[in-house]
Scaffold this active site. Sequence first.
Site, PDB file in Angstrom:
ATOM      1  N   GLU A   9      84.500 -10.491  44.903  1.00 40.39           N
ATOM      2  CA  GLU A   9      84.959 -10.949  46.210  1.00 40.39           C
ATOM      3  C   GLU A   9      85.684  -9.797  46.923  1.00 40.39           C
ATOM      4  O   GLU A   9      86.615  -9.218  46.380  1.00 40.39           O
ATOM      5  CB  GLU A   9      85.905 -12.137  46.052  1.00 40.39           C
ATOM      6  CG  GLU A   9      86.275 -12.749  47.390  1.00 40.39           C
ATOM      7  CD  GLU A   9      87.147 -13.987  47.264  1.00 40.39           C
ATOM      8  OE1 GLU A   9      88.082 -13.969  46.448  1.00 40.39           O
ATOM      9  OE2 GLU A   9      86.898 -14.968  48.002  1.00 40.39           O
ATOM     10  N   LYS A  30     105.525 -23.299  48.975  1.00 40.09           N
ATOM     11  CA  LYS A  30     105.699 -21.846  48.938  1.00 40.09           C
ATOM     12  C   LYS A  30     104.510 -21.206  49.661  1.00 40.09           C
ATOM     13  O   LYS A  30     103.421 -21.111  49.122  1.00 40.09           O
ATOM     14  CB  LYS A  30     105.797 -21.344  47.495  1.00 40.09           C
ATOM     15  CG  LYS A  30     106.128 -19.853  47.417  1.00 40.09           C
ATOM     16  CD  LYS A  30     105.001 -19.127  46.746  1.00 40.09           C
ATOM     17  CE  LYS A  30     105.017 -17.650  46.768  1.00 40.09           C
ATOM     18  NZ  LYS A  30     104.628 -16.990  48.005  1.00 40.09           N
ATOM     19  N   CYS A  69      87.591 -17.931  52.257  1.00 34.77           N
ATOM     20  CA  CYS A  69      87.018 -18.234  50.936  1.00 34.77           C
ATOM     21  C   CYS A  69      85.544 -18.547  51.109  1.00 34.77           C
ATOM     22  O   CYS A  69      84.758 -18.408  50.183  1.00 34.77           O
ATOM     23  CB  CYS A  69      87.670 -19.458  50.314  1.00 34.77           C
ATOM     24  SG  CYS A  69      89.418 -19.386  50.331  1.00 34.77           S
ATOM     25  N   GLU A 124      91.858 -23.767  44.190  1.00 36.91           N
ATOM     26  CA  GLU A 124      90.764 -23.371  45.082  1.00 36.91           C
ATOM     27  C   GLU A 124      90.830 -21.855  45.156  1.00 36.91           C
ATOM     28  O   GLU A 124      91.756 -21.299  45.739  1.00 36.91           O
ATOM     29  CB  GLU A 124      90.954 -24.030  46.446  1.00 36.91           C
ATOM     30  CG  GLU A 124      89.639 -24.279  47.150  1.00 36.91           C
ATOM     31  CD  GLU A 124      89.218 -23.085  47.972  1.00 36.91           C
ATOM     32  OE1 GLU A 124      88.363 -22.312  47.464  1.00 36.91           O
ATOM     33  OE2 GLU A 124      89.731 -22.906  49.068  1.00 36.91           O
TER      34      GLU A 124
HETATM   35  C1  UN1 Z   1      89.060 -21.034  53.481  1.00 35.11           C
HETATM   36  O1  UN1 Z   1      88.352 -20.099  53.775  1.00 35.11           O
HETATM   37  O2  UN1 Z   1      89.882 -20.947  52.571  1.00 35.11           O
HETATM   38  O3  UN1 Z   1      84.873 -23.996  56.484  1.00 35.11           O
HETATM   39  C2  UN1 Z   1      89.038 -22.327  54.213  1.00 35.11           C
HETATM   40  C3  UN1 Z   1      85.709 -23.154  56.799  1.00 35.11           C
HETATM   41  C4  UN1 Z   1      87.080 -23.608  57.221  1.00 35.11           C
HETATM   42  C5  UN1 Z   1      87.981 -23.652  56.047  1.00 35.11           C
HETATM   43  C6  UN1 Z   1      87.995 -22.374  55.267  1.00 35.11           C
HETATM   44  N1  UN1 Z   1      87.012 -24.879  57.863  1.00 35.11           N
HETATM   45  O4  UN1 Z   1      85.454 -21.961  56.781  1.00 35.11           O
END
Ligand code: UN1
Length: 505
Positions: free
Chosen positions: A394, A188, A297, A263
């Site tokens: 965030e 999804k 993230c 995550e």
């Molecule tokens: C994410 O931001 O969810 O190191 C992943 C990084 C990328 C992966 C980010 N290779 O920012």
Amino acid sequence: MSQTMTTERGKRTEAKTYKNYIGGRWVESKSGKTFTSLNPAHKDQVLGVMQASNADDVNAAIEAAHKAFSGWRHTPAPARGEIVLKAALIIEQRKDELARLMTQEMGKVLKETGGDVQEAIDMGKYAAGLGRHPHGETVPSELRNKWCMTERVPLGVVACITPWNFPMAIPSWKIFPAVMAGNTVVFKPASDTPIIATKLVEILEEAGLPGGVLNLVTGSGADVGDVLVKDPRVQGISFTGSTAAGRHIAEIAGHNLKRLGLELGGKNAIVVLDDADLPLAVDGALWAAFGTSGQRCTAASRLIVDKKVEKDFTDQLQERAAKMKVGDGLQPDTDMGPVINEAALKKVHEYTEIGKKEHARLVHGGDFAGSEGWFYRPTIFADGRKDMRMAQEEIFGPSTLVMPVSNLEEALDVANSTQYGLSMSIYTNDLRKAFHAMEEMQSGIVYVNAPTIGAEIQLPFGGVKNTGNGHREAGTVALDEFTEWKTIYVDYSGRLQKAQIDTGE
Ligand code: UN1
């Protein structure tokens, strides 16, 4: 098939209709409803019409995955690997075309979408190799004529629920290892990037993945995601997204005792000490704060800088941010694309207002950057303190906060003072300080003299504290999230031997 659409501003456009993929067939939703995928750089551009799926579709997908499980589980792992490798090679061939589509669907600039696609290629090649890796161990027994070993076994049907910010890389971290381990999948994708998700599924189909092994259901979290995670036939869930959604899924999964990999959010920090190579730190901060419009993230939304160099650092950062061109990521001179949608744009601006109220000092940006798309200027606040909302929550947009500190200990205290712990970095030329920070940073990933972004797929990815629940994706542990251990004892002594009681004589 295509459909004529009337957009928000009354423009009529042609858009292709995309379908769900269930049991090896491309099918429409039973709901009869659709939603659109838009270009965040041109709000009027409808890229595609997607299926707004409902519980019936989710059920059909789970049923198909459930049926396919036995056949797929018994397919030799190296043979599964051949299919995944082929998919990686097709992605590689179509890298430019996929990157262009991704830029149109989620906004980040072409160089970055190329990186996203590359991460999926890397993950495919790496995961394919896992098919020929040891999947267990032999262990000595305390008794004679007894053989002990372990084996990895798949979970069954797993749900992969993925975000829009890395719309190929993150699905590939989940789907490739999941199928390599012998699971079947219901996928999804985020509703902001369903077309690129569809492309990934088409490629796996073309690579020869049997029907039912991977099923795609597009639609909302409430109509699709919830039904998916609640179904007892779904044995595992892998989710990347917001902390609020993760907590919601965890409550359901916890109640049903399901395997769950999460995550979630981040509030990543770059620490800059007074002995650091300042231009290098500024380069890193700019990339980590404004790459992907801050929508990673791993983005650095806190820049914790020693007071002795703070002014110099902030001035240099501001100068560089002022030169950044915000616009359509397809244009070669664009440095930063839009944010994903209107809600995201509002949220980023809300934090600008919050920052001002909290008496953080606005150094740059803090405003919208054109109305054609969801554009926001790269935004820098200074005079940050750890108790500010700006320093704790965030934002997931192009907004960062410079926080002055007096020394390394204070820097680490500030860095560790959030609920999150995904990625942290330190810029210093003092080896002792670097190692001390590596030890003390409460973070799943630590960088020295490099920004908070830049994870490579052959290492584990994930965070501590409220960023996750202890699982890691990719790397040598890629299969952990998607397998159970089976421990097997074979006694060939021909008599009853009692462990812990008999001596093995
Ligand atoms: C994410 O931001 O969810 O190191 C992943 C990084 C990328 C992966 C980010 N290779 O920012």
